[in-house]
Structures are given as C-alpha cells and as structure tokens.
Design a protein around this motif. Structure first.
Motif, PDB file in Angstrom:
ATOM      1  N   THR A  81     -36.650  31.495  24.987  1.00 57.93           N
ATOM      2  CA  THR A  81     -36.187  31.503  26.414  1.00 57.93           C
ATOM      3  C   THR A  81     -36.127  33.358  26.664  1.00 57.93           C
ATOM      4  N   MET A  97     -30.235  44.716  38.640  1.00 54.63           N
ATOM      5  CA  MET A  97     -30.236  43.357  38.721  1.00 54.63           C
ATOM      6  C   MET A  97     -31.169  42.960  37.400  1.00 54.63           C
ATOM      7  N   LEU A  98     -30.360  41.824  36.665  1.00 57.64           N
ATOM      8  CA  LEU A  98     -31.099  41.367  35.580  1.00 57.64           C
ATOM      9  C   LEU A  98     -31.707  40.290  35.811  1.00 57.64           C
ATOM     10  N   ARG A  99     -32.903  40.199  35.234  1.00 52.58           N
ATOM     11  CA  ARG A  99     -34.008  39.037  35.438  1.00 52.58           C
ATOM     12  C   ARG A  99     -33.427  37.598  34.792  1.00 52.58           C
ATOM     13  N   LYS A 100     -33.472  36.740  35.535  1.00 54.77           N
ATOM     14  CA  LYS A 100     -33.298  35.397  34.918  1.00 54.77           C
ATOM     15  C   LYS A 100     -34.167  35.109  33.647  1.00 54.77           C
ATOM     16  N   LYS A 101     -33.407  34.619  32.486  1.00 53.39           N
ATOM     17  CA  LYS A 101     -34.199  34.240  31.644  1.00 53.39           C
ATOM     18  C   LYS A 101     -34.964  32.806  31.679  1.00 53.39           C
ATOM     19  N   GLU A 102     -36.380  32.522  31.170  1.00 52.20           N
ATOM     20  CA  GLU A 102     -36.799  31.338  31.434  1.00 52.20           C
ATOM     21  C   GLU A 102     -37.396  30.976  30.129  1.00 52.20           C
TER      22      GLU A 102
END
Length: 79
Positions: A78, A1-6
């Motif tokens: 980001t 699962m890819l981590r959400k970019k922030e």
C-alpha cells in the motif's frame, strides 16, 4: 495535501535495462502502471520498480513472459 495510499503491485528489477524494457512494452501493449523509485519498504538491484493496480497483476505477469523479463520480485504494497 497528502496523496491517498492505495494497494499496488510493485515489480522490482535487477537491472535498469529490464525496467526500461518493461516500461516500453507495457506502454505499447496498454498494460497499466508506471516506473517508480523502489519504495523504502523493499530493496532491489537497480532502484526502479513498476507500480500497477492490483487488478493488472495477471496482465503484468503475462507481459513479463512475452518479453522475456524476469522481475527480481513482485510485492503487494500500500503506497
């Protein structure tokens, strides 16, 4: 699962010593963030950077002033 970019404020350093000083001081003074490898998008002298949420930028800059560390640069990314 890819981590959400922030959005992050990423401070780079010329030396590992400056990065480690920042980490120690930030932890003791409750400034949010953590040391990370320098993201590919940017370059830095020591290969370590401090990543913090955007709302912590003022606290991070104040920390640098208090401990006498001059970051190489401060980026808004980001990641």
């Amino acid at each position: 699962m890819l981590r959400k970019k922030e959005p992050r404020v990423v401070a780079t350093f010329r030396t590992t010593t400056a990065a480690m000083q920042t980490e120690q001081a930030a932890r003791s003074q409750a400034v949010p963030g953590r040391l990370i490898p320098v993201p590919r998008e940017i370059t830095a002298g020591c290969g370590l950077a401090w990543s913090a949420p955007p709302e912590a930028e003022d606290a991070l800059r104040a920390l640098f002033d208090r401990i006498g560390v001059a970051p190489q640069d401060i980026h808004h990314l980001t990641i």
